[in-house]
Design an enzyme around this catalytic site. Structure first.
Site, PDB file in Angstrom:
ATOM      1  N   HIS A 151       0.828  -1.203   0.000  1.00 20.86           N
ATOM      2  CA  HIS A 151       0.000   0.000   0.000  1.00 20.86           C
ATOM      3  C   HIS A 151       0.871   1.265   0.000  1.00 20.86           C
ATOM      4  O   HIS A 151       0.692   2.161  -0.846  1.00 20.86           O
ATOM      5  CB  HIS A 151      -0.918  -0.034   1.236  1.00 20.86           C
ATOM      6  CG  HIS A 151      -1.803   1.164   1.365  1.00 20.86           C
ATOM      7  ND1 HIS A 151      -3.105   1.180   0.927  1.00 20.86           N
ATOM      8  CD2 HIS A 151      -1.577   2.390   1.873  1.00 20.86           C
ATOM      9  CE1 HIS A 151      -3.635   2.365   1.160  1.00 20.86           C
ATOM     10  NE2 HIS A 151      -2.725   3.120   1.739  1.00 20.86           N
ATOM     11  N   GLU A 152       1.800   1.325   0.930  1.00 20.84           N
ATOM     12  CA  GLU A 152       2.639   2.531   1.020  1.00 20.84           C
ATOM     13  C   GLU A 152       3.562   2.656  -0.192  1.00 20.84           C
ATOM     14  O   GLU A 152       3.893   3.771  -0.608  1.00 20.84           O
ATOM     15  CB  GLU A 152       3.431   2.542   2.333  1.00 20.84           C
ATOM     16  CG  GLU A 152       2.574   2.567   3.601  1.00 20.84           C
ATOM     17  CD  GLU A 152       1.532   3.687   3.637  1.00 20.84           C
ATOM     18  OE1 GLU A 152       1.754   4.740   3.006  1.00 20.84           O
ATOM     19  OE2 GLU A 152       0.477   3.501   4.272  1.00 20.84           O
TER      20      GLU A 152
END
Lengths: 489, 489
Positions: A254-255
């Site tokens: 996600h990051e």
């Protein structure tokens, strides 16, 4: 130098100072000694005050009046500088400084209150934050809806009514799908203990697999994972849990979606107003498509299954199909950041409605915990057991991020549109992903969307890349198909 | 608000921004991704430009004219603000910005050149730094000696002639003592491999033992150990070598001396001009007395011997006396930061003479390596074997720190004075140190010197604490006695 050139040189320093302020935020969450909170508040206040003064300097207005854009990109620069200037002059410098100081302190108090399950210890400072944000919203809205004015900080060109309309259209379908899925037998989950150092090693491998550039970034741990910075210095964080390695891996992917977006913006835009992700919603579309539509696909999880078996040995599921089901297991739970793809948006809608009510004066801070708990039970069918699983779980409000939450679900909606277009343009996608090769997918996103930074509005950025106007139908179709197949609906 | 109060409020923000700039420096040496160098240069230039503008603002001159100090401390604040203002207006903003940018880039090039043993790759950027520093020195000196003007940035109230006089007085004695010591048989050193994680654990124990407050600091690794920050956020770094644990432990104790000084300054002075160590020389007096007069004493090394045996098992020396001799072993070597207490000042005098000649135009950058190597061989009796052991060993010149080196030896001179006074005031010192209890020593330094920050001039700070005017005799007597006894002279 022309007025345009002078303005751009000035803007470059402003952007550089903004990067510094962002890096202080990174430091605060990853490296800062605990006892430094008070001093850091003064430091953040000082640099925010400098930024505010630069962004609202009368000289900027003069340059804006005189400047002639040499081309389309130049016009976009001027548009963004004007938007920032107009936004900034509406908020008094003292208020901006006070906000920086109070939210810096509030983060420390939030962390302590969360650790001690003590909502009451957090409410006084939250009250201060809410009052200051309302004051800011009022200044920005100039008679309009103050919450809309705050939303515009994260997603310009939309209103909370428009967002509510999308959310209202999605919600019955999500509630229905969730009910049908949870009626079915739950798939097996992973079992065992997963060494946290090994998790971090695999997390770094995953980051590189998704194209994250370690020469211009780094991966550290934080309580609440986030990404930070633009251009040549884009840092991400993740977290580990000995019993839940998916938390680490999918937080990382996600990051990486956020970080790769920033890293892939055209170097021509470095330290300019176009050199950052265009909005939080578009940002989230990148993190979500990396995490979910790519990272949680049957094809990619087949590769990840082998990686995890190589790293950890027996992980409690016997084959790639069972692993895919485990990755996408729909489960009861309190924590937004641990929520599955299906239920995630319900967590967001809860926060959206509560913060909108807080800002519009329809909900008191003193009543927040009760309102949260009532709404959670109504949506999810069971009661919140402790504040760290309820209204103390997220850092956002302590940081003053009101109007930010809805962009998470907007990002999911955008990701749905991009995913549909990606599948159309890259038919061999699953073949690649099954080998752990994300380059066709990330390359497509880089070319269609990421490189352009802030050149177009958020809505036009998505429309340009996906060749369609943003709509929630692709996301809903995708969820229905994916979970329908997984759960034999 | 009175003019004095307005000035102090303004100064508080300036100090906070200075802290931020310092923390960026820390980040650059410990955490920053390698590829971020160019962007960081722009960031540093932007914040230096803000600091320069604030320090030289006409408003400051107006406030200084109107302000009335409420008391002695207020008068010291005004004195320091005036000194900073007078210093800053002499240097054009463009030059300050350019210096920040070039030195930021130069650090990256220095690190690369050092790794590749490639002096030629470093010289062009060093040439730029030297030219800019000469330009700065000329602006500051206003007709006087430009190197003296640079020295004043690190040790105000002294001149390079005064420093040369002290160094000249010490040098024959040091050369003579060194020759007599190296004529004697060398004591046994440590042997074995020392796990680097265990070294870091013991380094953190040592930091705490010397009173370093981990709630307001942290310990990381860096190529060239340093300390950074003031007040509530004071960070130190160290380094490890598998074969040389003393390097780690004594670098740590040294940096703790710097860090504890900053941490122990009165909280009343937080984010004021008095809230930092008063000068580099006085700073070095703290790091040196922690490292040498306390940390390398027979009493303290007795305790450390037991700690190291507990951590590492057999370390190759059999008893505390042999350990004390190993800690204080005088040995040939090229690297300043690894030099023993006896020869260290000879390394400094070499740099002092070379950089003074560079600044005064008596030495060209192109001739630096040859000059370094000639001087080294003349002083130490053997030739430099590679640039990383010669003129590329220190980061200082790449950062633009000309005039800084002599403060290391001034610090040793000051430490000699303080040590004499400490022994007089704390007769039970060795009994405590033998138990690993440094509190009487660090408490004495905290009370007599550290808490006062920038209240008095560097010279008066030492004179107040040691109750004597700074003089090199105590240091020379201490070295003669210590090494005379160790080497049976």
């Amino acid at each position: 130098m022309t007025a345009f050139e002078q303005l751009m040189a000035y803007e470059r320093d402003t952007q550089a100072l903004g990067q510094i302020a962002g890096r202080l935020g990174w430091d605060q969450e990853t490296m800062m000694p605990r006892g430094a909170t008070g001093q850091r508040g003064a430091e953040m206040a000082a640099i925010e005050s400098v930024l505010h003064a630069r962004r609202s300097a009368p000289q900027v207005a003069e340059w804006l009046e005189q400047a002639e854009a040499p081309d389309e990109v130049g016009a976009a620069h001027l548009r963004e500088i004007r938007r920032s200037y107009d936004r900034t002059i509406k908020v008094p410098a003292d208020l901006a400084k006070k906000l920086a100081q109070v939210t810096s302190e509030a983060q420390g108090k939030w962390a302590e209150a969360r650790a001690n399950e003590d909502v009451a210890a957090f409410l006084p400072v939250l009250e201060e934050v809410v009052a200051l944000k309302r004051e800011e919203g009022q200044a920005l809205a100039a008679g309009g809806d103050l919450y809309d004015a705050l939303v515009a900080d994260y997603e310009h060109g939309t209103t909370s009514s428009e967002i509510a309309k999308i959310f209202d259209a999605m919600r019955p379908g999500l509630v229905d799908l969730r009910a049908r899925v949870l009626d079915k037998p739950a798939p097996q989950g992973l079992s065992g203990r997963f060494d946290e150092k090994t998790q971090m090693q695999l997390a770094r491998t995953l980051a590189r697999t998704f194209g994250y550039d370690m020469a211009h970034g780094r991966v550290d741990k934080a309580v609440h994972p986030f990404s930070s910075g633009s251009g040549l210095d884009v840092r991400i964080t993740t977290r580990t849990s000995e019993t839940d390695p998916f938390n680490c891996f999918y937080s990382t992917i996600h990051e990486v979606g956020h970080g790769a977006y920033e890293q892939n913006i055209s170097r021509d835009y470095l330290l300019t107003p176009l050199g950052r992700g265009v909005s939080m919603g578009v940002h989230e579309s990148q993190s979500r498509i990396y995490e979910n539509q790519i990272g949680r696909s049957r094809a990619f999880t087949g590769w990840l299954f082998e990686q995890m078996r190589d790293s950890f040995g027996d992980i409690g599921v016997s084959d790639a199909d069972a692993f895919y089901a485990a990755v996408n297991k729909v489960h009861n739970g309190y924590i937004r950041t641990e929520a599955d793809e299906l239920q995630y948006n319900l967590h967001i809608m809860l926060r959206f409605d509560l913060e909108r009510a807080l800002m519009q004066g329809d909900l008191e801070v003193a009543d927040l915990e009760a309102a949260w708990n009532d709404r959670f039970e109504a949506d999810f069918g069971y009661a919140v057991d402790k504040p760290s699983n309820g209204c103390l779980q997220d850092v956002h409000w302590s940081v003053g991020l009101f109007g930010y939450f809805p962009t998470y679900s907007l990002g999911n909606v955008y990701a749905g549109c991009l995913h549909e277009a990606l599948r159309r343009d890259v038919p061999k996608l699953d073949t690649d992903l099954a080998q752990g090769d994300t380059s066709a997918a990330t390359g497509w996103l880089g070319e269609k969307l990421q490189q352009h930074g802030g050149l177009r509005s958020p809505r036009d950025t998505i429309a340009h890349a996906a060749e369609m106007e943003p709509d929630h139908a692709p996301l809903m179709d995708y969820l229905e198909q994916k979970f329908g197949a997984l759960y034999d609906l």
